[in-house]
Design a protein around this motif. Structure first.
Motif, PDB file in Angstrom:
ATOM      1  N   THR A 134      34.766  38.967  43.845  1.00 39.14           N
ATOM      2  CA  THR A 134      35.004  39.561  45.157  1.00 39.14           C
ATOM      3  C   THR A 134      33.804  40.391  45.587  1.00 39.14           C
ATOM      4  O   THR A 134      33.610  40.641  46.775  1.00 39.14           O
ATOM      5  CB  THR A 134      36.288  40.413  45.150  1.00 39.14           C
ATOM      6  N   ALA A 135      32.967  40.805  44.611  1.00 37.79           N
ATOM      7  CA  ALA A 135      31.796  41.621  44.941  1.00 37.79           C
ATOM      8  C   ALA A 135      30.849  41.690  43.749  1.00 37.79           C
ATOM      9  O   ALA A 135      31.212  41.331  42.625  1.00 37.79           O
ATOM     10  CB  ALA A 135      32.235  43.033  45.339  1.00 37.79           C
ATOM     11  N   VAL A 136      29.625  42.148  44.029  1.00 35.67           N
ATOM     12  CA  VAL A 136      28.631  42.382  42.967  1.00 35.67           C
ATOM     13  C   VAL A 136      27.903  43.686  43.263  1.00 35.67           C
ATOM     14  O   VAL A 136      27.872  44.165  44.396  1.00 35.67           O
ATOM     15  CB  VAL A 136      27.595  41.233  42.868  1.00 35.67           C
ATOM     16  N   THR A 137      27.321  44.274  42.217  1.00 34.33           N
ATOM     17  CA  THR A 137      26.490  45.459  42.392  1.00 34.33           C
ATOM     18  C   THR A 137      25.481  45.497  41.250  1.00 34.33           C
ATOM     19  O   THR A 137      25.454  44.592  40.411  1.00 34.33           O
ATOM     20  CB  THR A 137      27.342  46.747  42.430  1.00 34.33           C
ATOM     21  N   ARG A 138      24.665  46.535  41.222  1.00 33.25           N
ATOM     22  CA  ARG A 138      23.715  46.709  40.117  1.00 33.25           C
ATOM     23  C   ARG A 138      23.843  48.113  39.545  1.00 33.25           C
ATOM     24  O   ARG A 138      23.954  49.090  40.292  1.00 33.25           O
ATOM     25  CB  ARG A 138      22.273  46.468  40.577  1.00 33.25           C
ATOM     26  N   VAL A 139      23.849  48.189  38.226  1.00 32.70           N
ATOM     27  CA  VAL A 139      23.862  49.467  37.528  1.00 32.70           C
ATOM     28  C   VAL A 139      22.719  49.428  36.519  1.00 32.70           C
ATOM     29  O   VAL A 139      22.669  48.522  35.681  1.00 32.70           O
ATOM     30  CB  VAL A 139      25.208  49.701  36.802  1.00 32.70           C
ATOM     31  N   VAL A 184      41.498  43.031  57.851  1.00 28.51           N
ATOM     32  CA  VAL A 184      40.233  43.285  57.162  1.00 28.51           C
ATOM     33  C   VAL A 184      40.510  43.329  55.656  1.00 28.51           C
ATOM     34  O   VAL A 184      41.249  44.192  55.186  1.00 28.51           O
ATOM     35  CB  VAL A 184      39.599  44.621  57.612  1.00 28.51           C
ATOM     36  N   ASP A 185      39.968  42.359  54.910  1.00 26.90           N
ATOM     37  CA  ASP A 185      40.200  42.302  53.460  1.00 26.90           C
ATOM     38  C   ASP A 185      39.121  41.444  52.812  1.00 26.90           C
ATOM     39  O   ASP A 185      38.790  40.374  53.318  1.00 26.90           O
ATOM     40  CB  ASP A 185      41.582  41.711  53.158  1.00 26.90           C
ATOM     41  N   ASP A 186      38.571  41.922  51.695  1.00 24.24           N
ATOM     42  CA  ASP A 186      37.502  41.153  51.039  1.00 24.24           C
ATOM     43  C   ASP A 186      38.044  40.042  50.139  1.00 24.24           C
ATOM     44  O   ASP A 186      37.303  39.147  49.754  1.00 24.24           O
ATOM     45  CB  ASP A 186      36.589  42.073  50.214  1.00 24.24           C
ATOM     46  N   SER A 187      39.326  40.079  49.794  1.00 26.38           N
ATOM     47  CA  SER A 187      39.915  39.034  48.957  1.00 26.38           C
ATOM     48  C   SER A 187      40.389  37.874  49.836  1.00 26.38           C
ATOM     49  O   SER A 187      41.212  38.059  50.733  1.00 26.38           O
ATOM     50  CB  SER A 187      41.100  39.580  48.158  1.00 26.38           C
ATOM     51  N   SER A 188      39.865  36.676  49.579  1.00 31.57           N
ATOM     52  CA  SER A 188      40.275  35.511  50.372  1.00 31.57           C
ATOM     53  C   SER A 188      41.764  35.247  50.209  1.00 31.57           C
ATOM     54  O   SER A 188      42.448  34.850  51.160  1.00 31.57           O
ATOM     55  CB  SER A 188      39.465  34.278  49.961  1.00 31.57           C
ATOM     56  N   VAL A 189      42.287  35.490  49.011  1.00 28.77           N
ATOM     57  CA  VAL A 189      43.722  35.288  48.761  1.00 28.77           C
ATOM     58  C   VAL A 189      44.544  36.256  49.617  1.00 28.77           C
ATOM     59  O   VAL A 189      45.504  35.862  50.282  1.00 28.77           O
ATOM     60  CB  VAL A 189      44.052  35.487  47.265  1.00 28.77           C
ATOM     61  N   ALA A 190      44.154  37.529  49.609  1.00 26.22           N
ATOM     62  CA  ALA A 190      44.897  38.531  50.380  1.00 26.22           C
ATOM     63  C   ALA A 190      44.829  38.241  51.875  1.00 26.22           C
ATOM     64  O   ALA A 190      45.836  38.365  52.582  1.00 26.22           O
ATOM     65  CB  ALA A 190      44.342  39.925  50.082  1.00 26.22           C
ATOM     66  N   ARG A 191      43.644  37.833  52.363  1.00 23.85           N
ATOM     67  CA  ARG A 191      43.515  37.504  53.792  1.00 23.85           C
ATOM     68  C   ARG A 191      44.478  36.392  54.181  1.00 23.85           C
ATOM     69  O   ARG A 191      45.155  36.454  55.204  1.00 23.85           O
ATOM     70  CB  ARG A 191      42.082  37.080  54.130  1.00 23.85           C
ATOM     71  N   LYS A 192      44.533  35.351  53.336  1.00 22.72           N
ATOM     72  CA  LYS A 192      45.412  34.213  53.648  1.00 22.72           C
ATOM     73  C   LYS A 192      46.886  34.618  53.584  1.00 22.72           C
ATOM     74  O   LYS A 192      47.696  34.190  54.407  1.00 22.72           O
ATOM     75  CB  LYS A 192      45.135  33.063  52.670  1.00 22.72           C
ATOM     76  N   GLN A 193      47.242  35.444  52.592  1.00 21.26           N
ATOM     77  CA  GLN A 193      48.630  35.895  52.469  1.00 21.26           C
ATOM     78  C   GLN A 193      49.060  36.656  53.722  1.00 21.26           C
ATOM     79  O   GLN A 193      50.119  36.394  54.291  1.00 21.26           O
ATOM     80  CB  GLN A 193      48.789  36.807  51.240  1.00 21.26           C
TER      81      GLN A 193
END
Length: 310
Positions: A134-139, A184-193
């Motif tokens: 759902t996302a990426v970052t750097r640490v 507004v939702d970053d999860s494709s599953v949640a958006r569709k639901q």
């Protein structure tokens, strides 16, 4: 009790500052993964598991933890890799999503890092594993992948998306046809639901991927002389999103006189005592835990009726 309240107060200080804490962990290799600390109840060495017949292969078993029976999901297997072995030396992250508690089996747990949501980005196209990201970052210059847990839970234990009989009446459904809702939702599953639920009510849906995209969309509207509260019945926003979270999005909308009248419902898998204080602080109109089709439909129907009466 004082300790719990201090913790709540510390976290509510972060509201509108677009910040989060990530618990970092590893599965079957060097790749680092992250999960929002808000979702985590505790971390422990993998307890003895009882195999559940007929369960999904991803569910490695159930564990008795603090008097409750909790399913333990193998995150490595859930994302298409081979399952973790050597369970005795593995760890379980106990989480609460959508008011349900489950454990995620991982190889090791690293540390907690405090970050800004602006540092969390949508997964790059062509990563190969974006299906479950759902996302990426750097640490510390190392890539951290954030797994779409809602997608995994939807596959392992699908929730009913059906709206119960009697929740929607014919009159409201006929009025809904002229209404639009911003999701507004970053999860494709949640958006569709959410979209399917609202389409059953009868409203039209505009779906966006994160808070930054939504804010840009709304700003463009008002710059064109349009009024979001006139064009949208309401905005239904997730809280956890890359680039900009739902709390910050809400605070930005409320801080702009051109769009501050837009009705905002925060719709999230985050559970716990923090939410009500945060919702009030940023000025959202309502809050609802994911994913309860009847409750979500009822909130939309309430808005349709209130706008008709108004």
């Amino acid at each position: 009790m004082a300790g719990v309240l201090d913790s709540v107060n510390q976290r509510t200080q972060l509201v509108g500052q677009n910040r989060l804490e990530l618990l970092l962990f590893r599965l079957d290799g060097k790749q680092l993964y992250g999960i929002n600390v808000f979702k985590v109840k505790e971390v422990l060495q993998c307890p003895r598991l009882t195999i559940m017949p007929k369960a999904s292969p991803v569910v490695r078993g159930v564990a008795n933890i603090r008097g409750g029976t909790i399913p333990i999901l193998d995150l490595s297997m859930a994302t298409g890799r081979s399952g973790l072995d050597d369970l005795k030396n593995s760890f379980v992250i106990i989480t609460e999503y959508n008011t349900k508690v489950q454990g995620f089996l991982v190889r090791s747990v690293e540390r907690i890092v405090n970050m800004n949501w602006e540092e969390i980005h949508p997964p790059p196209k062509g990563t190969g594993r974006e299906h479950y990201l759902t996302a990426v970052t750097r640490v510390d210059k190392q890539l951290v992948e954030i797994i779409d847990v809602e997608k995994i839970l939807a596959e392992v234990a699908p929730m009913s998306e059906a709206i119960s009989e009697g929740v929607i009446d014919v009159e409201t459904q006929s009025k809904a046809v002229s209404k639009r809702v911003l999701i507004v939702d970053d999860s494709s599953v949640a958006r569709k639901q959410v979209a399917r639920c609202l389409q059953t009510v009868g409203v039209d849906v505009v779906a966006l991927n994160d808070g930054r995209e939504a804010l840009d969309y709304l700003r463009k509207m008002v710059e064109e002389g349009r009024q979001p509260e006139q064009e949208f019945l309401m905005m239904i926003s997730d809280i956890e999103m890359p680039e900009m979270d739902g709390y910050t999005l809400t605070a930005e909308v409320r801080g702009d006189p051109r769009m501050q009248k837009l009705h905002i419902l925060l719709h999230t898998s985050l559970s716990g005592v923090f939410n009500q204080a945060m919702v009030k602080k940023v000025g959202a109109d309502d809050f609802l835990a994911k994913f309860r089709p009847d409750d979500l439909a009822a909130r939309v129907i309430e808005r349709i009726k209130s706008t008709e009466e108004g």
